[in-house]
Design an enzyme around this catalytic site. Structure first.
Site, PDB file in Angstrom:
ATOM      1  N   ASP A 214       0.834  -1.202   0.000  1.00  0.00           N
ATOM      2  CA  ASP A 214       0.000   0.000   0.000  1.00  0.00           C
ATOM      3  C   ASP A 214       0.876   1.262   0.000  1.00  0.00           C
ATOM      4  O   ASP A 214       1.855   1.329  -0.744  1.00  0.00           O
ATOM      5  CB  ASP A 214      -0.898  -0.041   1.246  1.00  0.00           C
ATOM      6  CG  ASP A 214      -2.273   0.558   1.009  1.00  0.00           C
ATOM      7  OD1 ASP A 214      -2.339   1.775   0.810  1.00  0.00           O
ATOM      8  OD2 ASP A 214      -3.266  -0.188   1.021  1.00  0.00           O
TER       9      ASP A 214
ATOM     10  N   HIS B 243      -3.427   5.817   3.522  1.00  0.00           N
ATOM     11  CA  HIS B 243      -4.239   4.642   3.218  1.00  0.00           C
ATOM     12  C   HIS B 243      -3.659   3.375   3.842  1.00  0.00           C
ATOM     13  O   HIS B 243      -4.380   2.577   4.459  1.00  0.00           O
ATOM     14  CB  HIS B 243      -4.371   4.490   1.702  1.00  0.00           C
ATOM     15  CG  HIS B 243      -5.375   3.484   1.259  1.00  0.00           C
ATOM     16  ND1 HIS B 243      -5.055   2.169   1.040  1.00  0.00           N
ATOM     17  CD2 HIS B 243      -6.702   3.602   0.957  1.00  0.00           C
ATOM     18  CE1 HIS B 243      -6.134   1.508   0.627  1.00  0.00           C
ATOM     19  NE2 HIS B 243      -7.143   2.352   0.571  1.00  0.00           N
TER      20      HIS B 243
ATOM     21  N   SER C 242     -11.461  -1.529   0.564  1.00  0.00           N
ATOM     22  CA  SER C 242     -10.083  -1.442   1.059  1.00  0.00           C
ATOM     23  C   SER C 242      -9.996  -1.830   2.523  1.00  0.00           C
ATOM     24  O   SER C 242      -8.931  -2.253   3.000  1.00  0.00           O
ATOM     25  CB  SER C 242      -9.541  -0.020   0.895  1.00  0.00           C
ATOM     26  OG  SER C 242      -9.201   0.270  -0.428  1.00  0.00           O
TER      27      SER C 242
END
Length: 445
Positions: A146, A185, A375
């Protein structure tokens, strides 16, 4: 001191366009103007053959089966003609569309441990707390492929900085390597997997080791070849699980099914699974029906991916989640409700924003965040896979996946178009394994 920063318009833009999601930022090219391709091939000599044909091979993945290649524009046919090459595609760069609503916490002024456990409806929905009486992920590792992970977050003290790795374009910058100070994220995903509970929240597997694998630079998108390198690295260092909360945006038409990107994803994922790494993947946030019309999405439509759709506090499929028979393996909490209107409502059992997933965020960006998307359903399953691996360290990826599917609930069978084998239940899964292996509950800390 706790401060709530909420911007409904921003969240509407983020979730309405499909949650904390990615979009195509453009085709990949080098600073010298050459075009970048993803090449899939077979045989030990493919890389040399591509180089002999006048192309630059700048990255090699999955024992040479996937290549990052530079050359002139419109050279797909020339590359396809090289001996051993089976698929070619222009590489693309993916970038995030994400909400910025967050809860800011000053760690020095909060002495509760953990401070915000009551906000984690997702943990309670899957009985994660009770499951941690049997397993906590001790002795396992989860790679988060990520934007990196915040090394200094008080709830992420289980990050393995020594195994941290970064794969980004040569002309891009990643300040402090895999330390996620800018994007957020990956830190949010990591909190769902394995936040320790030392300060604010606890993840599904708080004793697992988190391996940051950064594939996004400080600014700009991630190339697929770098994402592939990240998955490959996770398998190479022996991660029990690699979480992949990224993918091609939207629902792709059937004619795109033979494209080189899909072939490359399948090759990389299969390579990781063969080496023993479970690959958990988000089902995608286009709200798309994948069972009619031949449409598909990536990476969840690839057989080697353990595909996860998203549910809300009421166990219904959330409005943004893709779905489709044989496309979804299991479901897990991702935040939100069946419609955007209901998600943004303040007149529900979990009023906005509390129906979203509450997780860790970089200290410089607010410490914790309300966020939603597939996600954040995929890392719920990644954390559960770590619990399974603690109890059965020799289980192969397919056995881990079967245990998770057998412990899921709400549906019969494994082919529900929305939930696959069902919404995961961590307690059902680990209690069954513990009883089978004659193991008792762990002592509470």
């Amino acid at each position: 001191m706790v401060t709530m920063l909420l911007d409904r318009r921003t969240l509407l833009k983020g979730i309405g366009a499909a949650g904390a999601s990615v979009s195509v930022a453009g085709l990949a090219s080098a600073s010298d103007g050459s075009v970048e391709y993803v090449v899939t091939g077979k045989g030990n000599g493919v890389s040399d053959a591509v180089a002999d044909a006048g192309f630059e091979v700048f990255r090699t993945v999955a024992d040479g089966e996937i290549l990052g290649v530079r050359g002139p524009a419109d050279a797909e046919s020339d590359l396809s003609g090289v001996a051993g090459v089976s698929a070619v595609s222009r590489d693309v760069r993916l970038d995030f569309t994400e909400p910025v609503d967050r809860r800011v916490v000053d760690p020095d002024e909060t002495d509760e441990e953990p401070a915000f456990a009551e906000l984690q409806w997702d943990n309670r929905r899957i009985d994660a707390g009770e499951a941690r009486e049997f397993a906590t992920g001790e002795g396992t590792s989860v790679a988060v492929v990520d934007t990196g992970i915040d090394f200094d977050h008080p709830d992420l003290g289980n990050v393995n900085e020594d195994l941290a790795a970064t794969f980004i374009p040569e002309d891009a910058s990643a300040t402090d390597g895999a330390d996620d100070e800018v994007r957020g994220h990956g830190t949010a995903v990591a909190g769902v997997v394995g936040a320790t509970g030392d300060q604010g929240i606890v993840g599904v597997a708080p004793d697992t080791e988190l391996i940051p694998v950064r594939v996004f630079p400080d600014e700009g998108g991630a190339r697929f070849i770098d994402i592939f390198a990240g998955i490959d690295y996770a398998a190479a260092v022996g991660a029990d699980v690699a979480n992949f909360s990224l993918g091609v945006p939207g629902v792709l038409p059937p004619q795109a099914n033979q494209g080189g990107i899909r072939a490359a994803i399948q090759t990389v994922f299969q390579s990781a699974v063969r080496r023993g790494t479970v690959v958990t993947a988000s089902a995608g946030n286009a709200g798309g029906n994948l069972q009619q019309g031949g449409g598909f999405s990536l990476p969840n439509s690839v057989p080697a991916a353990f595909s996860v759709s998203a549910t809300g506090p009421n166990d219904e499929l959330v409005f943004y989640s893709n779905f489709g028979t044989n496309e979804i393996d299991v479901a897990a909490p991702g935040g939100g409700y069946e419609t955007l209107e209901k998600t943004l409502s303040t007149d529900t059992p979990f009023p906005f924003p509390t129906n979203l997933v509450f997780t860790t965020y970089p200290l410089e960006r607010g410490a914790y965040v309300y966020i939603a998307g597939t996600s954040f359903s995929a890392p719920q399953v990644a954390g559960l896979a770590a619990l399974v691996r603690e109890l059965e360290p020799n289980a192969g990826p397919s056995q881990v996946e079967q245990a998770i599917q057998q412990g899921a609930e709400l549906v019969n069978g494994k082919s529900d178009p929305e939930l696959g084998a069902g919404r995961i239940n961590a307690l059902n899964t680990v209690e069954s394994l513990a009883k089978k292996n004659g193991k008792n509950k762990k002592k509470k800390k």
